[in-house]
Write a protein that holds these residues in place. Structure first.
Motif, PDB file in Angstrom:
ATOM      1  N   ARG A 211       0.823  -1.207   0.000  1.00 26.94           N
ATOM      2  CA  ARG A 211       0.000   0.000   0.000  1.00 26.94           C
ATOM      3  C   ARG A 211       0.868   1.274   0.000  1.00 26.94           C
ATOM      4  NH1 ARG A 211      -5.266   0.569   2.197  1.00 26.94           N
ATOM      5  NH2 ARG A 211      -4.967  -1.146   3.644  1.00 26.94           N
ATOM      6  N   THR A 234       1.298  -6.908  -2.497  1.00 21.48           N
ATOM      7  CA  THR A 234       0.366  -7.351  -1.460  1.00 21.48           C
ATOM      8  C   THR A 234      -1.048  -7.333  -2.045  1.00 21.48           C
ATOM      9  OG1 THR A 234      -0.068  -5.134  -0.647  1.00 21.48           O
ATOM     10  CG2 THR A 234       1.797  -6.319   0.356  1.00 21.48           C
ATOM     11  N   ARG A 235      -1.957  -7.913  -1.282  1.00 25.08           N
ATOM     12  CA  ARG A 235      -3.336  -7.952  -1.771  1.00 25.08           C
ATOM     13  C   ARG A 235      -3.933  -6.554  -1.876  1.00 25.08           C
ATOM     14  NH1 ARG A 235      -7.829 -12.124   0.447  1.00 25.08           N
ATOM     15  NH2 ARG A 235      -9.424 -10.601   0.868  1.00 25.08           N
ATOM     16  N   GLN A 248       0.098 -11.150  -6.760  1.00 16.33           N
ATOM     17  CA  GLN A 248      -0.169 -11.170  -5.316  1.00 16.33           C
ATOM     18  C   GLN A 248       0.588 -12.295  -4.611  1.00 16.33           C
ATOM     19  OE1 GLN A 248      -4.306 -10.947  -4.010  1.00 16.33           O
ATOM     20  NE2 GLN A 248      -3.777 -12.293  -2.299  1.00 16.33           N
ATOM     21  N   VAL A 249       1.311 -11.901  -3.578  1.00 21.34           N
ATOM     22  CA  VAL A 249       2.050 -12.858  -2.753  1.00 21.34           C
ATOM     23  C   VAL A 249       1.297 -13.022  -1.440  1.00 21.34           C
ATOM     24  CG1 VAL A 249       4.181 -13.196  -1.440  1.00 21.34           C
ATOM     25  CG2 VAL A 249       4.275 -12.250  -3.766  1.00 21.34           C
ATOM     26  N   THR A 252      -3.509 -16.116  -0.023  1.00 23.78           N
ATOM     27  CA  THR A 252      -4.463 -16.308  -1.124  1.00 23.78           C
ATOM     28  C   THR A 252      -3.836 -15.904  -2.457  1.00 23.78           C
ATOM     29  OG1 THR A 252      -5.401 -14.182  -0.441  1.00 23.78           O
ATOM     30  CG2 THR A 252      -6.601 -16.153   0.190  1.00 23.78           C
ATOM     31  N   GLY A 265       7.057  -0.664   1.405  1.00 21.68           N
ATOM     32  CA  GLY A 265       5.735  -0.166   1.806  1.00 21.68           C
ATOM     33  C   GLY A 265       4.779  -1.305   2.107  1.00 21.68           C
ATOM     34  N   SER A 267       3.390  -3.873   5.200  1.00 23.82           N
ATOM     35  CA  SER A 267       3.355  -3.902   6.668  1.00 23.82           C
ATOM     36  C   SER A 267       3.815  -5.243   7.243  1.00 23.82           C
ATOM     37  CB  SER A 267       1.949  -3.581   7.162  1.00 23.82           C
ATOM     38  OG  SER A 267       1.038  -4.598   6.745  1.00 23.82           O
ATOM     39  N   HIS A 271      -1.382 -12.613   6.639  1.00 23.51           N
ATOM     40  CA  HIS A 271      -1.822 -13.250   5.392  1.00 23.51           C
ATOM     41  C   HIS A 271      -0.790 -13.086   4.284  1.00 23.51           C
ATOM     42  CE1 HIS A 271      -5.733 -12.358   7.457  1.00 23.51           C
ATOM     43  NE2 HIS A 271      -5.879 -13.637   7.185  1.00 23.51           N
ATOM     44  N   HIS A 272      -0.037 -12.010   4.332  1.00 21.08           N
ATOM     45  CA  HIS A 272       1.038 -11.823   3.351  1.00 21.08           C
ATOM     46  C   HIS A 272       2.225 -12.703   3.725  1.00 21.08           C
ATOM     47  CE1 HIS A 272       3.455  -9.880   0.311  1.00 21.08           C
ATOM     48  NE2 HIS A 272       4.416  -9.728   1.204  1.00 21.08           N
ATOM     49  N   ASN A 286      10.249   0.742   5.080  1.00 24.09           N
ATOM     50  CA  ASN A 286       8.954   1.165   5.611  1.00 24.09           C
ATOM     51  C   ASN A 286       9.184   2.411   6.470  1.00 24.09           C
ATOM     52  OD1 ASN A 286       6.454   1.238   7.227  1.00 24.09           O
ATOM     53  ND2 ASN A 286       6.093  -0.783   6.328  1.00 24.09           N
ATOM     54  N   LEU A 305       9.752   5.545   1.197  1.00 28.42           N
ATOM     55  CA  LEU A 305      10.201   4.783   0.017  1.00 28.42           C
ATOM     56  C   LEU A 305      10.487   5.696  -1.173  1.00 28.42           C
ATOM     57  CD1 LEU A 305       7.662   4.306  -2.244  1.00 28.42           C
ATOM     58  CD2 LEU A 305       6.780   3.029  -0.310  1.00 28.42           C
TER      59      LEU A 305
END
Ligand SMILES: Cc1cc2nc3c(=O)[nH]c(=O)nc-3n(C[C@H](O)[C@H](O)[C@H](O)COP(=O)(O)OP(=O)(O)OC[C@H]3O[C@@H](n4cnc5c(N)ncnc54)[C@H](O)[C@@H]3O)c2cc1C
Length: 320
Positions: A211, A234-235, A248-249, A252, A265, A267, A271-272, A286, A305
């Motif tokens: 993000r 990321t998602r 997407q890593v 899911t 950037g 977090s 889930h990631h 970050n 970043l």
């Protein structure tokens, strides 16, 4: 079952074995068993396969179905396993490898372990090790049946050619396609160009944007290109439409195990992390010193970043 033989599925593209398959052959060779490589299609690079450990190369044609179908791959594997009687099959832990492993297990009753980081013969059975639950547990898993199918994470071992390999025996086989394979007709195939970047699931280096990039992946791509890396996301970034969903890593998305992961950037949400916890070295950029990613990163840069990425990319470019 024959504990002295290991069967390895060799993935290939444009006549060359994929790097992950050379890693599998290296791993199989180090187990000290007879290594049987399975090559579906024409003209295997027998010398390369032998140099990485194959003692026998089974070149298989699947008659009556498209050889690229997973069902055809399973037909070929089942035939070779039936003849060799091996108690261990190694495949790469990619989407394709895991699907083949699962289908084969349904057909044969084999036990499957995916995302393994190592495999060893202990107390008369094959034991695969992997980390689970976002890297918080290490597990050892053994198949209870006679056949163990282990999908090994890319880069779990380094591919290494023997300096003076023995020549491999080539066995030609034609296998009749199963009803499952014959049930599908491939109407067309189109290669989706990924530029010069390596495939995400198999890349040695991955730069991931989250993000924090706020819709602009140009800095992530510039760093990836100087490192010869794949680009992941990321998602949040894929849901926002900043980059395609195939990037997407995570839990899911794609599971990756690069030697070097750079999160920009990002977090480090659980889930990631579930899709990258097998990464070797983790670098985080970050601007929040309390971001969770710093809890598991090996190296961290606390900064914006927009400043860090161009400086890092320029410094790396200057060293090339
Ligand atoms: C069932 C389920 C499945 C999921 N599957 C996945 C999955 O497969 N993959 C996945 O990634 N997520 C997945 N998620 C979402 C996941 O929980 C997180 O929401 C997501 O990973 C967060 O993405 P992010 O790190 O980009 O965003 P955030 O968590 O918002 O983090 C953005 C980070 O960027 C930093 N930042 C902001 N601006 C800058 C700047 N200028 N410079 C430097 N740093 C900056 C911030 O400090 C922050 O740490 C899933 C969620 C659910 C519920």
């Amino acid at each position: 079952m024959n504990d002295d033989a290991v069967v390895v599925l060799v993935d290939h593209a444009e006549g060359a074995a994929r790097p992950t398959s050379l890693e599998l052959l290296t791993l199989a060779r180090r187990l000290g068993r007879d290594v049987h490589a399975v090559w579906i299609g024409s003209t295997p690079p027998v010398d390369v396969l032998a140099a990485h450990g194959a003692g026998t190369v089974h070149r298989v044609d699947v008659e009556g179905a498209d050889p690229g179908l997973t069902a055809s791959v399973v037909d070929a594997l089942q035939a070779v396993l039936g003849d060799v009687g091996a108690s261990l099959l190694l495949v790469a832990s990619t989407f394709e490898g895991r699907e083949a492993a699962a289908r084969l297990a349904v057909r044969t009753g084999a036990g499957v372990v995916t995302g393994a980081s190592s495999v060893a013969f202990e107390d008369g059975r094959w034991v695969a090790r992997k980390s689970v639950l976002a890297g918080s547990w290490d597990t050892a898993c053994a198949a209870t049946g006679p056949l163990a199918v282990v999908a090994v994470a890319p880069h779990a071992v380094r591919a290494e050619a023997l300096p003076d390999p023995a020549p491999a025996r080539v066995v030609e086989r034609t296998v009749a396609a199963s009803a499952a394979a014959r049930a599908v007709t491939v109407v067309s195939r189109a290669h989706r160009p990924t530029g010069d970047r390596p495939p995400l699931a198999e890349a040695e280096v991955v730069v991931v944007g989250g993000r924090g990039v706020d819709g602009d992946f140009s800095g992530v791509e510039a760093l990836a290109d100087v490192l010869g890396a794949a680009v992941g996301a990321t998602r949040v970034a894929t849901d926002e439409g900043w980059i395609g969903h195939e990037a997407q890593v995570g839990q899911t998305g794609v599971t990756i195990s690069p030697r070097l992961y750079v999160g920009v950037g990002v977090s480090g949400a659980v889930h990631h992390r579930g899709g990258m916890d097998a990464a070797g070295t983790v670098v985080a950029i970050n601007n929040d010193p309390d971001a969770p990613i710093f809890e598991f990163a090996d190296y961290g840069v606390v900064g914006d970043l927009g400043e860090v990425l161009p400086a890092l990319t320029a410094a790396l470019r200057a060293r090339r």
